[in-house]
Design an enzyme around this catalytic site. Structure first.
Site, mmCIF file in Angstrom:
data_model
loop_
_atom_site.group_PDB
_atom_site.id
_atom_site.type_symbol
_atom_site.label_atom_id
_atom_site.label_comp_id
_atom_site.label_asym_id
_atom_site.label_seq_id
_atom_site.Cartn_x
_atom_site.Cartn_y
_atom_site.Cartn_z
ATOM 1 N N CYS A 52 -12.063 8.990 26.462
ATOM 2 C CA CYS A 52 -12.494 9.047 27.675
ATOM 3 C C CYS A 52 -14.060 8.498 28.189
ATOM 4 C CB CYS A 52 -12.127 10.465 28.546
ATOM 5 S SG CYS A 52 -12.383 10.243 30.268
ATOM 6 N N CYS A 73 -17.673 15.137 30.497
ATOM 7 C CA CYS A 73 -17.455 16.373 30.602
ATOM 8 C C CYS A 73 -17.911 17.289 29.540
ATOM 9 C CB CYS A 73 -16.020 16.772 31.244
ATOM 10 S SG CYS A 73 -15.434 15.500 32.442
ATOM 11 N N CYS A 115 -15.474 18.803 27.195
ATOM 12 C CA CYS A 115 -14.072 18.099 26.732
ATOM 13 C C CYS A 115 -14.207 17.477 25.373
ATOM 14 C CB CYS A 115 -13.749 17.288 27.855
ATOM 15 S SG CYS A 115 -12.100 16.376 27.606
ATOM 16 N N CYS A 145 3.924 18.758 33.007
ATOM 17 C CA CYS A 145 2.713 18.009 33.412
ATOM 18 C C CYS A 145 2.063 17.034 32.356
ATOM 19 C CB CYS A 145 1.405 19.114 33.594
ATOM 20 S SG CYS A 145 2.151 20.596 34.304
ATOM 21 N N CYS A 175 3.948 16.819 37.249
ATOM 22 C CA CYS A 175 2.840 17.075 37.425
ATOM 23 C C CYS A 175 2.153 16.014 36.822
ATOM 24 C CB CYS A 175 2.267 18.314 37.576
ATOM 25 S SG CYS A 175 0.486 18.498 37.767
ATOM 26 N N CYS A 215 -2.839 20.713 42.741
ATOM 27 C CA CYS A 215 -3.145 21.583 41.682
ATOM 28 C C CYS A 215 -4.380 21.558 41.276
ATOM 29 C CB CYS A 215 -2.099 21.288 40.132
ATOM 30 S SG CYS A 215 -2.842 22.190 39.004
ATOM 31 N N ARG A 264 -2.776 30.058 38.139
ATOM 32 C CA ARG A 264 -2.335 29.674 36.438
ATOM 33 C C ARG A 264 -3.355 30.183 35.631
ATOM 34 N NH1 ARG A 264 -0.801 24.052 36.189
ATOM 35 N NH2 ARG A 264 1.238 24.872 37.170
HETATM 36 S S1 SF4 Z 1 -12.000 16.346 31.123
HETATM 37 FE FE1 SF4 Z 1 -12.107 15.069 29.322
HETATM 38 S S2 SF4 Z 1 -10.410 13.588 29.498
HETATM 39 FE FE2 SF4 Z 1 -10.999 14.346 31.734
HETATM 40 S S3 SF4 Z 1 -12.377 13.073 32.803
HETATM 41 FE FE3 SF4 Z 1 -13.430 14.706 31.607
HETATM 42 S S4 SF4 Z 1 -14.226 13.824 29.368
HETATM 43 FE FE4 SF4 Z 1 -12.183 12.624 30.392
#
Ligand code: SF4
Length: 322
Positions: A60, A64, A67, A104, A135, A195, A267
């Site tokens: 990705c 984040c 993540c 999901c 979901c 959600c 949740r």
């Molecule tokens: S949480 Fe992870 S998968 Fe989702 S947008 Fe952020 S970096 Fe990408």
């Protein structure tokens, strides 16, 4: 409207001061109030079981800080292609046999490409035909993409606010809090259930946790599902090594979410693997009524089905039926 009906109406106008007061209550009083709110809207013995499948893992472009699927961090998670419709259907059938009522599908995208959305729409239609609620969490959506998902039969779209508006830029720099709100508007306008929750234990202060609850509870309509995640620390991510959050503060977070958004499914999401059975029991007492079941939650570990079945049996809880 009668007094009772008015009492049952979820409020969209919670203030920071009111939410702070809830957080500061003695824990038994807070749990008592959360139980009252919970019992007004739900059967307190029923817990919704959902399954989350990563249909497109890793690679990705977003950053984040929590993540392991971000391409910007070296976490050992390899980028994979979008799964086939048949493989997703096999997983959905297994989830249904395991007692899940909702399935999901998560993809590690900043936003879906239209070509990929065609495949996801086929997955949604097939999973729904099995009798499961559907979901998806696919990143940011345009209004048109949200409409296409709705037409395919999508019941819920997950798009978390993650944290408070004030703390947001400490966690993610590749998009803004306002971008999240815009996608949520598209999802609502398309008639898909929302959600939306966040993550705690990311080094934020209680004021940030208050800010996140206020942001969620002030959406034009409360999200139908509110996932509250505890950070799962993964080596290679910037948040690895963050001092762990006191579990009683996590329980408070669940209780305040229950009181402020009384008709939403709250949740207990990521992080259960690190929680004792007793801590999870307190979360159920505080008003959590939904969990993800299955060995993995996207790329991180989750308690297995046998453990969850055993825990629910010991607590006298049972799976929610639709
Ligand atoms: S949480 Fe992870 S998968 Fe989702 S947008 Fe952020 S970096 Fe990408």
């Amino acid at each position: 409207m009668s007094d009772t009906e008015a009492e049952l109406m979820p409020r969209p106008d919670w203030t920071r001061a009111e939410v702070r007061t809830l957080f500061e209550l003695p824990l038994p009083e807070l749990i008592f109030q959360a139980q009252q709110a919970h019992r007004r809207h739900f059967d307190p013995q029923a817990v919704q079981l959902s399954t989350l499948l990563s249909i497109k893992t890793g690679g990705c472009p977003e950053d984040c800080a929590y993540c392991p699927q971000s391409a910007q961090y070296d976490t050992g998670v390899d980028a994979e292609k979008l799964m086939s419709v048949d493989a997703v259907l096999d997983a959905a059938r297994a989830a249904k046999e395991g007692g899940a009522g909702r399935f999901c599908m998560g993809a590690a995208w900043r936003e879906p490409k239209d070509r990929d959305l065609d495949t996801v729409c086929r997955m949604i239609a097939c999973v729904r035909a099995l009798g499961l609620e559907t979901c998806a969490t696919l990143g940011m959506l345009t209004a048109d993409q949200a409409q296409r998902l709705k037409s395919a039969g999508l019941d819920y779209y997950n798009h978390n606010l993650d944290t408070s508006p004030e703390y947001y830029e400490r966690i993610i720099s590749t998009r803004h809090f306002a971008d999240r709100l815009e996608t949520l508007t598209h999802v609502r306008d398309a008639g898909i259930n929302v959600c939306c929750g966040g993550i705690v234990g990311m080094g934020e202060t209680r004021e940030d946790r208050i800010g996140m609850i206020v942001a969620l509870a002030s959406l034009p309509r409360h999200p139908e599902s509110v996932p509250i995640n505890l950070l799962v620390q993964v080596e290679g991510t910037p948040l690895n090594g963050t001092p762990p959050l006191d579990m009683l503060e996590f329980v408070r977070m669940i209780a305040v979410a229950r009181i402020t958004m009384p008709a939403s499914m709250v949740r207990l999401s990521a992080g259960r693997e690190a929680m004792s059975d007793e801590a999870q029991a307190l979360c159920f007492l505080a008003g959590a009524n939904s969990i993800f079941c299955g060995e993995r939650l996207l790329t991180t570990p989750n308690p297995g089905r046998d453990h969850d079945r055993d825990l629910m049996g010991r607590l006298g809880l049972r799976p929610m039926t639709r």
